[in-house]
Write a protein that holds these residues in place. Sequence first.
Motif, short mmCIF file in Angstrom:
data_model
loop_
_atom_site.label_atom_id
_atom_site.label_comp_id
_atom_site.label_asym_id
_atom_site.label_seq_id
_atom_site.Cartn_x
_atom_site.Cartn_y
_atom_site.Cartn_z
N ASP A 70 30.25 44.22 29.89
CA ASP A 70 31.31 43.41 29.44
C ASP A 70 31.26 42.71 28.06
OD1 ASP A 70 32.71 43.75 32.09
OD2 ASP A 70 31.50 42.19 32.80
N MET A 74 33.04 43.49 24.53
CA MET A 74 33.64 42.20 23.79
C MET A 74 33.09 42.49 22.37
SD MET A 74 32.73 38.51 23.74
CE MET A 74 31.36 38.91 22.47
N THR A 99 40.62 39.67 27.69
CA THR A 99 39.32 39.70 28.65
C THR A 99 39.74 39.63 29.97
OG1 THR A 99 37.88 39.12 26.99
CG2 THR A 99 36.91 38.92 29.29
N LYS A 105 36.39 35.07 29.88
CA LYS A 105 37.41 34.42 29.15
C LYS A 105 37.21 32.90 28.73
CE LYS A 105 41.38 35.63 30.84
NZ LYS A 105 41.99 36.16 29.81
#
Length: 409
Positions: A70, A74, A99, A105
């Motif tokens: 993740d 990002m 996200t 987030k």
Amino acid sequence: MPVFEYTGVTAAGKKVKGVLDVENARALRDSLRAKGIFVTEFGEGGEEGAKRPGEVEIKLPWAKGFSMRDVAVMTRQLATLVRAGIPLVESLRALAEQTEKPALKRIISEVRQSVSEGDALAKAMGAHPEAFGELYVNMIRAGESSGNLDVVLDRLTEFLDAQMGLRSKVIGAMVYPLLMVVMGTGIVAFLMLFVIPKITQIFEDQQAALPFITVVLITASHLLGKFWYLVIAAIAGGVSWFRKWHASKEGRRKWDVFVLRVPVFGPLARMVAVSRFAKTLGTLLSSGVPLLTAMGIVKNILGNTRLIDVVEDARANIREGESIATPLQRSGEFPPMMTHMIAVGERTGALEEMLDNVAIAYDAEVNGRIQAMTTLLEPLMLVGMGVVVAFIVFAVLLPILQLNQTVGA
């Protein structure tokens, strides 16, 4: 702008949770009401978020709620946005909105808020070590200082992808052997505890002389059935003692030295560490991180105290004016090919390129070793399980054959 964590209910009665950065609680309610969400609980995110009367502070779960993949995704998206010329604050806002992981987030929203208040991106990210480690933050700092933030973000993405790939290969290579061991142990335990006692009872009733291997099997089955709790206690005690010993400084040091000396697995562990060292150091140096700072970061990702000591000694020698290759070569813990390539890179001014070549070479070597080990382990484990099963079968069949001969005579 404050970051709020909320729990609400949609018009369909579905419970939802999320994170939103708005000016105040009223703006939060208005924004969510416009989306068809009725707020039931909310609170400001972050460690300093004060809980207000009538509000419930929502805590994140024990798990951090996102993976390295993740973070890599990002980072790649942030690089694309920055390269397109979109201001950093707006780029972070866009990331926070798209996200899906609530924990990530919240972190991105808090980073965006810090940046909008005048903090550097590296400083804002450094406040969240659960998502952005020391290596990540230092590379971002170097990218901001040099004005090449988008390039550094691309390198970070490549580095994270490479680390995930290497970890997946090592873990994947160990899954099958461990599964075979667990299944084989379970099958043998079932036979010894439930099947063998019933079969051997027939032999005991005949009161005939039994072959030696049958006596061994019956004795082992009897002891395991009667003292199984002692076996479990001994295993649990051994594991507990090892973990405690391994957690100590001296125990960890001795274990790490032992791991590097173990045949087959030792060279593989060394290659993984060398590949990680070369890739990380090359990435940091090419991103503009000073050598001594980069060495201080790299030593913490090796995962072996013996190699960490070697890198720390090399760092001290470099501070006194020595080259990188000499102390690494003197330690005897790093492969000669690697130290030679580093020495050539230092002389020619192409150290980053040489480190990348070292990482590529040892990545390929690790892949080859893992495939060879996987190919070799499967037949070895099958042979081992076959020997155990054959022992049990012969121990059961030999008395039956003797009884048949006795009856026939």
